[in-house]
Scaffold this active site. Structure first.
Site, PDB file in Angstrom:
ATOM      1  N   HIS A   1       0.852  -1.186   0.000  1.00  9.80           N
ATOM      2  CA  HIS A   1       0.000   0.000   0.000  1.00  9.80           C
ATOM      3  C   HIS A   1       0.882   1.229   0.000  1.00  9.80           C
ATOM      4  CE1 HIS A   1      -3.569   2.407   0.539  1.00  9.80           C
ATOM      5  NE2 HIS A   1      -2.944   3.060   1.489  1.00  9.80           N
TER       6      HIS A   1
ATOM      7  N   GLY B   1      -6.955   3.434   1.772  1.00 12.35           N
ATOM      8  CA  GLY B   1      -7.821   3.589   0.610  1.00 12.35           C
ATOM      9  C   GLY B   1      -7.120   4.152  -0.603  1.00 12.35           C
TER      10      GLY B   1
ATOM     11  N   LEU C   1      -9.993  -3.518   4.692  1.00 10.38           N
ATOM     12  CA  LEU C   1      -9.135  -2.872   3.703  1.00 10.38           C
ATOM     13  C   LEU C   1      -7.914  -2.206   4.348  1.00 10.38           C
ATOM     14  CD1 LEU C   1      -8.824  -2.064   0.702  1.00 10.38           C
ATOM     15  CD2 LEU C   1     -10.018   0.064   1.281  1.00 10.38           C
ATOM     16  N   ASP C   2      -6.734  -2.565   3.875  1.00 12.06           N
ATOM     17  CA  ASP C   2      -5.469  -1.970   4.324  1.00 12.06           C
ATOM     18  C   ASP C   2      -5.267  -2.075   5.830  1.00 12.06           C
ATOM     19  OD1 ASP C   2      -5.015  -1.252   1.684  1.00 12.06           O
ATOM     20  OD2 ASP C   2      -5.887   0.730   1.920  1.00 12.06           O
ATOM     21  N   ALA C   3      -5.871  -3.066   6.434  1.00 12.34           N
ATOM     22  CA  ALA C   3      -5.790  -3.199   7.890  1.00 12.34           C
ATOM     23  C   ALA C   3      -5.152  -4.509   8.335  1.00 12.34           C
ATOM     24  CB  ALA C   3      -7.170  -3.053   8.508  1.00 12.34           C
TER      25      ALA C   3
END
Lengths: 286, 286, 286, 286
Positions: free
Chosen positions: D194, D203, D229-231
């Site tokens: 990311h 995001g 998401l992205d976690a």
């Protein structure tokens, strides 16, 4: 509240079964291991290990651990080793000349409790920083140095160090070359901060040399002092970016921040008994 | 769409009024300045400046700018200067030996459009990386080098460089010492990547030397090639942390990433006409 | 010995001729420019500039520069600007709570002469760090804060700040939310250090949150205080690597070093009049 | 020549005697341990360990190690564990969209032999990077994605992954949100990059958000993909300094270098079986 612990730092020729022997020794005597780290140097075939365990249920008395470990483990593996107890505060002497940034930073860590140590005294070849020592109620010994009195002054310092049971010495920008005689007396027990990323810019005025060379990064190196100037085992290095717009005075200013942080990291590791030096290199455990 | 621009890089002895004279010259001729940066080196009292302006309304024709600037400005201030046009793609020759990481990274930047350049050919003293050149349809010239044929091979290379109007040469881990004769022909136009943080570990096998010295950080240095080995003006330096658990092979592996990124940053600056070398140091504009 | 200088910080809508107009103004009045840097923000089409010149031969008297610059230059370009004189020492108030590392580091820079400033007093909502203020003979005002007395205490603080002609305030780990009323009174004049790399981990206990998230780097952010918590213009950010073996207490310990260095860098820029804030972003000149 | 080795990655509730039990098991069966590292998480009281040993004299056959280890060791300590053999090359699928920098960098490491893996195929939701796959003779599967066909396309991908015995998937700037169904099928086996220092700027368009926030450093984060998401658990993070003169396009350009290096470090650790994920955090051994 952290329980009292013991730390063993050891190294020996690598062979099978060392970790097992040490962990067996601790386990069978009810020592609860809270840290174990090891390293094998492929080139020299040396094995390095740091183990820390809680003492509260340990079946071997503190005063007997050295004897038992030597007899039962160390001699089998031809180990060199050191034993430390968390309850013994390290006694640290600080050497300075005129610059205060490293001393200041160390005094902060001492006074705020970050470092659980004693600083029995500060030594300097100048009287400039006495006011700082006085602010913190630490004795300050001024040893003016000349070619003529060097041997005599160092002898006086050694006496002072021994009377105060000093564990290790920190040269916090101490701008004097120390004699071989003195270094031998505290071999592996003197930590210096040099204001360059060694081995570049050995000796005096490294920031001037770095500026003349046009480098784009400057650095600092903390290392053990040996008889070869700025050539001892490196503990920690730090760097900072510089640009064409930085003058020598900017190098010096930016460098001070790297020096004090780099020195503090090295001293922190020494306080925690996390460094093993071997063949002019260091193993620094996490 | 970016408008066509011109860039002037200049340096001269410092005096009052230089910025004003240059900005007046551009302003009065309807040159819209989109970048202006300057630097004065306090020690040498030299003034350095980079100015970029849009050409579309500029009253002086492209082919006349050199003459006008020399006559109206440069000679008054005893300036050394270069003029570049954004519409002229740089023509870059890449030299390699056997290691591919820097070449690969450069080809990515070229092929993806990050670098708006031409790569008319790749030169190597070995044939190993021909497959990579072929993947990207770039001519690959193999010049085997021996003591006997060196002068002859370099002469052939110079011919090739000149026929192809090469602007600058990148030594992307080219493991050959270049003769003075060749360096003079492309003075200030050859960018090298050396795999250490210079001036530490000049010469061959720097990672081996760094490992033997027990450093805690390794680095890479991009610099212009001069007749003194690894001693030319430094453009960019990068570093990476290493620990006692890193072997020489780990230094080499970690180093490759620093080398390619450090070299790419230096080449990017050269492409953008942002570097001025003076007295073995560089001014690298943002 | 550095000669007395003046600094102009300015910004305005971008247009042709600004640099020329300012450099003409200084040149024609015999102001020797020793620093000029500019920046144009492409998105907002704003122009930013910092220029510093020697006052000794300047034809316009110090007390008249503001008037002349406004009349002759600023109003033509719709500029916002500030004028500073190197001879005026900044007067800085430091706010702390219980942690001493940032305060300590600032006091070192003050006392060693790295920062040529005045620190008329230290404010705290606790009495813990009084001893440190006393060591350096700096008045220490203890303002205990409750929900009930907050407005009253802040009013008393504002009175104190104004009576002492404070130029800017540094929140050196001051753990109180400041009211909008207070912030407006010192808009753009309050510098905070937040112990995370903003915008991650806004609010309290960022190291605990960072540890829970399992980050591999921690950071610190120095920024101007605005009414939105931890959302003001960022001046400087620093980071440090962490690993799985670092506990929250290690994050806190490592973080202190980043915090004090990051804050010091930001304050150094403020002292040197090198920061322009615009649209919640900062231009920080070299 | 490196001898064939086995790696055990294990974690379990902490208790005394685990290291001893595992080292006994290996020692008594003539397994020469060449790497042992462990970690105890103080908060969760979990113990983590990675051990690697040479297989050549090991008394337990490769096909029997799982059974013996489970019976003799793992069940006693309630362990979760994985066994890997150095002789089994990892089979890695790469997912991309339109940006090539991460893919390119991975292909370099694959093709140069830095990574001893297989890349059976590349998947993309666009056809843009097919030319790159063809240069390296790797099958390229184009799966155009719409809201309507997503489930169907993912099912086709899962079939492809299973037929090719894929060990793990790398999302090398794959700009599609993956369904929970797909993630569950490869839980802990999908590595993403990311383009921000998470948890900041989750995001899409993180560089735009970072620029708007006026940060002074940008970053990249490699993590395992989970349903949030992205976690997911973070493996590696990198940063780069930016200044006010960097536009969004500069953030993107500088960011690409951090992304590719950060992703490569994470993938290297995965290839070497050095990562254990637990409670949304990772233990990453040296």
């Amino acid at each position: 509240m952290k329980k009292p612990t013991a730390v063993l730092l050891m190294h020996c020729p690598d062979q099978a079964g060392i970790v097992r022997a040490v962990t067996d020794f601790l386990y069978e005597n009810k020592g609860n291991v809270i840290y174990l780290d090891q390293h094998t140097d492929a080139a020299s075939r040396q094995f390095f290990m740091r183990v820390e365990w809680e003492l509260d249920n340990f079946l071997i008395g503190k005063e007997k651990i050295e004897e038992y470990f030597e007899t039962l483990i160390a001699q089998k593996f031809d180990m060199k080793w050191e034993l430390h107890f968390s309850e013994n505060k390290k006694r640290v002497a600080i050497y300075v000349t005129k610059l205060s940034h490293c001393l200041y930073d160390m005094l902060y860590r001492y006074q705020s409790g970050e470092w659980n140590i004693e600083i029995p005294f500060i030594v300097s070849n100048h009287d400039n920083l006495r006011h700082l020592a006085e602010k913190f109620d630490i004795p300050y010994y001024h040893f003016p140095m000349t070619k003529q009195n060097k041997a005599e002054q160092e002898a006086a310092q050694l006496k002072l160090l021994q009377e105060n049971d000093i564990d290790f010495i920190v040269l916090a920008r101490y701008m004097q070359i120390i004699s071989s005689y003195f270094i031998k007396a505290y071999a592996g027990k003197i930590i210096n901060i040099h204001h360059s990323f060694l081995p570049a810019f050995i000796g005096s005025k490294p920031y001037h040399a770095a500026h003349a060379r046009g480098v784009k990064l400057i650095g600092a190196t903390s290392h053990y002092v040996t008889e070869d100037l700025d050539a001892g085992p490196i503990i920690e290095q730090g760097v900072s970016l510089v640009t064409h717009s930085d003058k020598v005075s900017d190098f010096i200013r930016k460098g001070k921040d790297i020096e004090k942080i780099t020195l503090a990291k090295a001293v922190s590791k020494e306080i925690a008994n996390k460094i093993l030096a071997y063949n002019n290199r260091t193993v620094v455990f996490e």
